[in-house]
Each structure stands twice: as structure tokens, then as C-alpha cells.
Design a protein around this motif. Sequence first.
Motif, PDB file in Angstrom:
ATOM      1  N   THR A 265      84.663  12.813-129.325  1.00 52.23           N
ATOM      2  CA  THR A 265      85.390  12.948-128.051  1.00 52.23           C
ATOM      3  C   THR A 265      84.670  13.869-127.076  1.00 52.23           C
ATOM      4  OG1 THR A 265      87.491  12.588-129.199  1.00 52.23           O
ATOM      5  CG2 THR A 265      87.597  13.521-126.990  1.00 52.23           C
ATOM      6  N   VAL A 266      84.442  15.110-127.489  1.00 52.67           N
ATOM      7  CA  VAL A 266      83.866  16.105-126.580  1.00 52.67           C
ATOM      8  C   VAL A 266      82.405  15.812-126.280  1.00 52.67           C
ATOM      9  CG1 VAL A 266      83.346  18.558-126.248  1.00 52.67           C
ATOM     10  CG2 VAL A 266      85.466  17.867-127.395  1.00 52.67           C
ATOM     11  N   LEU A 267      81.614  15.561-127.303  1.00 54.20           N
ATOM     12  CA  LEU A 267      80.176  15.370-127.097  1.00 54.20           C
ATOM     13  C   LEU A 267      79.866  14.177-126.200  1.00 54.20           C
ATOM     14  CD1 LEU A 267      77.346  16.414-127.806  1.00 54.20           C
ATOM     15  CD2 LEU A 267      77.386  14.900-129.794  1.00 54.20           C
ATOM     16  N   PRO A 268      80.438  12.993-126.448  1.00 48.54           N
ATOM     17  CA  PRO A 268      80.151  11.872-125.532  1.00 48.54           C
ATOM     18  C   PRO A 268      80.540  12.168-124.083  1.00 48.54           C
ATOM     19  CG  PRO A 268      81.171  11.077-127.546  1.00 48.54           C
ATOM     20  CD  PRO A 268      81.277  12.576-127.583  1.00 48.54           C
ATOM     21  N   LYS A 269      81.668  12.847-123.902  1.00 44.52           N
ATOM     22  CA  LYS A 269      82.115  13.192-122.547  1.00 44.52           C
ATOM     23  C   LYS A 269      81.107  14.116-121.866  1.00 44.52           C
ATOM     24  CE  LYS A 269      86.000  15.350-120.092  1.00 44.52           C
ATOM     25  NZ  LYS A 269      87.335  16.002-120.259  1.00 44.52           N
ATOM     26  N   GLU A 270      80.612  15.127-122.582  1.00 40.99           N
ATOM     27  CA  GLU A 270      79.643  16.061-122.019  1.00 40.99           C
ATOM     28  C   GLU A 270      78.329  15.360-121.703  1.00 40.99           C
ATOM     29  OE1 GLU A 270      79.769  19.442-121.158  1.00 40.99           O
ATOM     30  OE2 GLU A 270      81.909  18.979-121.265  1.00 40.99           O
ATOM     31  N   LEU A 271      77.888  14.484-122.577  1.00 43.82           N
ATOM     32  CA  LEU A 271      76.638  13.766-122.345  1.00 43.82           C
ATOM     33  C   LEU A 271      76.755  12.855-121.122  1.00 43.82           C
ATOM     34  CD1 LEU A 271      75.611  12.831-125.999  1.00 43.82           C
ATOM     35  CD2 LEU A 271      74.850  14.768-124.616  1.00 43.82           C
ATOM     36  N   LEU A 272      77.880  12.159-121.000  1.00 43.63           N
ATOM     37  CA  LEU A 272      78.086  11.273-119.860  1.00 43.63           C
ATOM     38  C   LEU A 272      78.140  12.068-118.562  1.00 43.63           C
ATOM     39  CD1 LEU A 272      78.664   8.451-118.735  1.00 43.63           C
ATOM     40  CD2 LEU A 272      81.100   8.869-119.188  1.00 43.63           C
ATOM     41  N   LYS A 273      78.890  13.163-118.565  1.00 43.96           N
ATOM     42  CA  LYS A 273      79.031  13.983-117.357  1.00 43.96           C
ATOM     43  C   LYS A 273      77.686  14.511-116.884  1.00 43.96           C
ATOM     44  CE  LYS A 273      80.564  18.178-117.818  1.00 43.96           C
ATOM     45  NZ  LYS A 273      81.490  19.322-118.084  1.00 43.96           N
ATOM     46  N   ASN A 274      76.876  15.018-117.783  1.00 41.67           N
ATOM     47  CA  ASN A 274      75.587  15.580-117.388  1.00 41.67           C
ATOM     48  C   ASN A 274      74.586  14.507-116.997  1.00 41.67           C
ATOM     49  OD1 ASN A 274      75.623  18.613-117.686  1.00 41.67           O
ATOM     50  ND2 ASN A 274      76.428  18.045-119.684  1.00 41.67           N
ATOM     51  N   THR A 275      74.718  13.316-117.585  1.00 47.39           N
ATOM     52  CA  THR A 275      73.837  12.211-117.201  1.00 47.39           C
ATOM     53  C   THR A 275      74.163  11.717-115.793  1.00 47.39           C
ATOM     54  OG1 THR A 275      73.605  11.514-119.511  1.00 47.39           O
ATOM     55  CG2 THR A 275      73.069   9.891-117.810  1.00 47.39           C
ATOM     56  N   VAL A 276      75.458  11.533-115.526  1.00 48.48           N
ATOM     57  CA  VAL A 276      75.885  11.059-114.204  1.00 48.48           C
ATOM     58  C   VAL A 276      75.467  12.041-113.115  1.00 48.48           C
ATOM     59  CG1 VAL A 276      77.919  10.622-112.770  1.00 48.48           C
ATOM     60  CG2 VAL A 276      77.783   9.658-115.076  1.00 48.48           C
ATOM     61  N   PHE A 280      69.878  17.043-116.502  1.00 48.27           N
ATOM     62  CA  PHE A 280      69.242  16.678-117.762  1.00 48.27           C
ATOM     63  C   PHE A 280      68.913  17.896-118.625  1.00 48.27           C
ATOM     64  CE2 PHE A 280      68.213  13.144-114.841  1.00 48.27           C
ATOM     65  CZ  PHE A 280      68.989  12.175-115.468  1.00 48.27           C
ATOM     66  N   ASN A 281      68.653  19.028-117.994  1.00 50.57           N
ATOM     67  CA  ASN A 281      68.443  20.245-118.782  1.00 50.57           C
ATOM     68  C   ASN A 281      69.731  20.675-119.473  1.00 50.57           C
ATOM     69  OD1 ASN A 281      65.719  20.481-118.182  1.00 50.57           O
ATOM     70  ND2 ASN A 281      66.066  21.770-116.389  1.00 50.57           N
ATOM     71  N   ASN A 282      70.854  20.507-118.785  1.00 49.93           N
ATOM     72  CA  ASN A 282      72.139  20.803-119.404  1.00 49.93           C
ATOM     73  C   ASN A 282      72.441  19.832-120.532  1.00 49.93           C
ATOM     74  OD1 ASN A 282      72.308  22.350-116.881  1.00 49.93           O
ATOM     75  ND2 ASN A 282      74.460  22.612-117.399  1.00 49.93           N
ATOM     76  N   LEU A 283      72.100  18.575-120.332  1.00 53.07           N
ATOM     77  CA  LEU A 283      72.313  17.558-121.359  1.00 53.07           C
ATOM     78  C   LEU A 283      71.567  17.935-122.633  1.00 53.07           C
ATOM     79  CD1 LEU A 283      72.331  13.740-120.802  1.00 53.07           C
ATOM     80  CD2 LEU A 283      71.074  14.692-122.712  1.00 53.07           C
ATOM     81  N   LYS A 284      70.313  18.311-122.480  1.00 48.87           N
ATOM     82  CA  LYS A 284      69.510  18.718-123.637  1.00 48.87           C
ATOM     83  C   LYS A 284      70.105  19.947-124.302  1.00 48.87           C
ATOM     84  CE  LYS A 284      64.805  20.113-124.916  1.00 48.87           C
ATOM     85  NZ  LYS A 284      63.430  20.394-124.406  1.00 48.87           N
ATOM     86  N   ALA A 285      70.594  20.887-123.487  1.00 47.18           N
ATOM     87  CA  ALA A 285      71.185  22.110-124.026  1.00 47.18           C
ATOM     88  C   ALA A 285      72.435  21.815-124.846  1.00 47.18           C
ATOM     89  CB  ALA A 285      71.520  23.075-122.890  1.00 47.18           C
ATOM     90  N   VAL A 286      73.254  20.870-124.392  1.00 53.45           N
ATOM     91  CA  VAL A 286      74.464  20.498-125.127  1.00 53.45           C
ATOM     92  C   VAL A 286      74.104  19.888-126.481  1.00 53.45           C
ATOM     93  CG1 VAL A 286      76.428  18.905-125.154  1.00 53.45           C
ATOM     94  CG2 VAL A 286      75.924  20.225-123.087  1.00 53.45           C
ATOM     95  N   VAL A 287      73.120  18.993-126.489  1.00 55.18           N
ATOM     96  CA  VAL A 287      72.691  18.362-127.745  1.00 55.18           C
ATOM     97  C   VAL A 287      72.157  19.404-128.716  1.00 55.18           C
ATOM     98  CG1 VAL A 287      71.041  16.756-128.787  1.00 55.18           C
ATOM     99  CG2 VAL A 287      72.243  16.128-126.675  1.00 55.18           C
ATOM    100  N   ASN A 288      71.313  20.301-128.215  1.00 53.16           N
ATOM    101  CA  ASN A 288      70.752  21.338-129.082  1.00 53.16           C
ATOM    102  C   ASN A 288      71.841  22.277-129.597  1.00 53.16           C
ATOM    103  OD1 ASN A 288      68.137  20.393-128.837  1.00 53.16           O
ATOM    104  ND2 ASN A 288      67.636  21.751-127.137  1.00 53.16           N
ATOM    105  N   GLY A 289      72.803  22.605-128.741  1.00 49.90           N
ATOM    106  CA  GLY A 289      73.903  23.461-129.168  1.00 49.90           C
ATOM    107  C   GLY A 289      74.753  22.790-130.236  1.00 49.90           C
ATOM    108  N   PHE A 290      74.977  21.499-130.081  1.00 45.65           N
ATOM    109  CA  PHE A 290      75.746  20.728-131.056  1.00 45.65           C
ATOM    110  C   PHE A 290      75.062  20.734-132.426  1.00 45.65           C
ATOM    111  CE2 PHE A 290      76.340  16.549-133.125  1.00 45.65           C
ATOM    112  CZ  PHE A 290      77.705  16.590-133.359  1.00 45.65           C
ATOM    113  N   LEU A 291      73.768  20.471-132.447  1.00 45.78           N
ATOM    114  CA  LEU A 291      73.025  20.422-133.709  1.00 45.78           C
ATOM    115  C   LEU A 291      72.913  21.809-134.343  1.00 45.78           C
ATOM    116  CD1 LEU A 291      70.187  17.932-132.661  1.00 45.78           C
ATOM    117  CD2 LEU A 291      72.195  17.447-134.087  1.00 45.78           C
ATOM    118  N   ASP A 292      72.642  22.811-133.526  1.00 50.81           N
ATOM    119  CA  ASP A 292      72.513  24.163-134.061  1.00 50.81           C
ATOM    120  C   ASP A 292      73.844  24.700-134.568  1.00 50.81           C
ATOM    121  OD1 ASP A 292      69.874  24.024-133.398  1.00 50.81           O
ATOM    122  OD2 ASP A 292      69.977  25.415-131.705  1.00 50.81           O
TER     123      ASP A 292
END
Length: 298
Positions: A265-276, A280-292
Motif C-alpha cells: 500500500t504505502v510503497l507503491p503510493k510513494e513510488l507513484l507520487k515521486n514518479t509523477v 527521482f532522487n526521492n524515489l531512489k531514497a524511498v526504495v533504499n529506505g525500504f530495503l535498509d
Amino acid sequence: MSRKEDYPLVSIITVNYRQAAETLKMLKTIADSGYPNLEVIVVDNGALSDKTVAYREAYPDARVIVCKRNLGFAGGNNLGIKAASGKYLYFLNNDTALTSSSIMPLVEEFEKDESLGAASPKIRYYYTPEIIQYAGFSPIHPYTGRNKAIGKNQKDNKEYDCIMPTYSTHGAAMMVSREVIEKVGMMHEGFFLYYEELDWCAAIRRAGFEIRYIGDALVYHKESASTGKQSPLKSYYMTRNRILFMKRNFALPQFILFYTYFTFTVLPKELLKNTVKARFNNLKAVVNGFLDGLWRPA
């Protein structure tokens, strides 16, 4: 007339990270508090040069700790804790401004009740001074990892001029007793930035102390002066530390449900919001934060 020694010593601790101008402004407001027995500790975190002279011009008795490494919010405040002598320690962001009611109502509540472990004042936005940022926090939901700042973005009509229990203090302005720190320990430095006060408050409650919002006290806050409102740094740590907080403070079945919700729920929403928005730097940061957040030990 009361003497300075008649009041408990309060140690104000503020962490500066390459925002000396903001810190100087904050130091100049300390006199507005009117509290007679203070020590002021400035932790200059990740310092590129020694600005002790400038800080002492703003507040002559300030003790300055110059730290060339960036230890983050928790690490910087922990340095301040080690240097502090006060019965009560008041952690203030360097982008806050004090008022005549910023300190005394908090101290009075602590002095009345030994069960009180931590407290925050009412916080209003500095640039829109009639609007509330914080009048307490609701509990963290065990499955979404979300909570609400009570009163946020409401005009201050005195509805929150009260004292009430709160789930957590606010990291911009929070007072903690020395007794609590001796029993619970300092902030967990694994967070580095964001969620430290939520985690600390969880430990304080587990130790049997109460946490309160003190509506008679007031601090103004400029908000996100160090990291920026939409910075990749903030996106990374808010994502990672939300996961880390839940891992540290909730049972495994609850954490599994939270992580499922976050993943789908949260991750797809964040990825979509930052892509739209082409952030893109924020998008990468969210992915890295999720994995870490998933792999980082609690």
C-alpha cells in the motif's frame, strides 16, 4: 525575590548541523523564556569550523561541543546529554524560538509529579504563528505504523490549553528528567534522523513513566530547516525508520502485518507520487529506505 538556586537546573540542548545562522537566532530567544536557572549546550554536529565565539556572542554562557563527525540527531543529542548537569534536559531544535512560557510550565509539571518522564509544549508554526503544529500525538497504529499530530494545522483557539497524556513528545521541543535517562538510557543512535523521540518515548513508557503534552507552554518551530521538506535525505530516513521503529517496538505478528501493508500500500503510493512529480532522487531514497529498513537489525 526568589534566587536562581531556588529553581531546578534545566539543561537546554540543541544540535546544529551546518545551520549556524538558525542556531544563533534560536540562542537569542532563550532570554525570552525568563527561566532563571539554565545551562545551554550547543552540539555543533559535522562542524566544518569552530563557531564557538559566534554562539557565545548570542548566548554568553553557552557551552559548545564541536564534533567534526555528523552523528545525526540522536548522536548529537546524546553528546549533549553526557555534558549536561541539569535535573531536567530540554531538547530544542535549532530552528525553534522560545517564549516566556517555553520552560516554566514544563518544570512545574515535572516538579509536581515524579511519574512524569517526558513532556512537550504546544508547538506553533513560526511563520504562521496562530497555527498549531503539535498539541500531542495519537498512538501509533500497530498495523499501519501511522499516528496523528493532534491539533495540527488548526488555528490556536485555546482549545488545547490543557495538560493531557500523549503517546509521544515532539522532537522539536521535549523535556526529559535526568532520572528517566538514568533508568532508560539515551536515544537509540541507529535511527540517526527521525523517529528517535517516538522510540525513546516507547522505552520511557515501558519503564513505567508517563508522557504528557503541556498546553500552557509554547514554542515556535520553523520545521525542516536542516533537511528540507521534500529532500531525499528526509525521504530515506522517514521510510527506513518507520520500519525500524515498528520492528523495535511491536510484536512479530504485528510487524509482519505492518510490513505487508507497507509493501503493498504505502510503497507503491510513494513510488507513484515521486514518479509523477519527477522527484527521482526521492524515489531512489524511498526504495533504499525500504530495503535498509527490512534488513537493518533492530
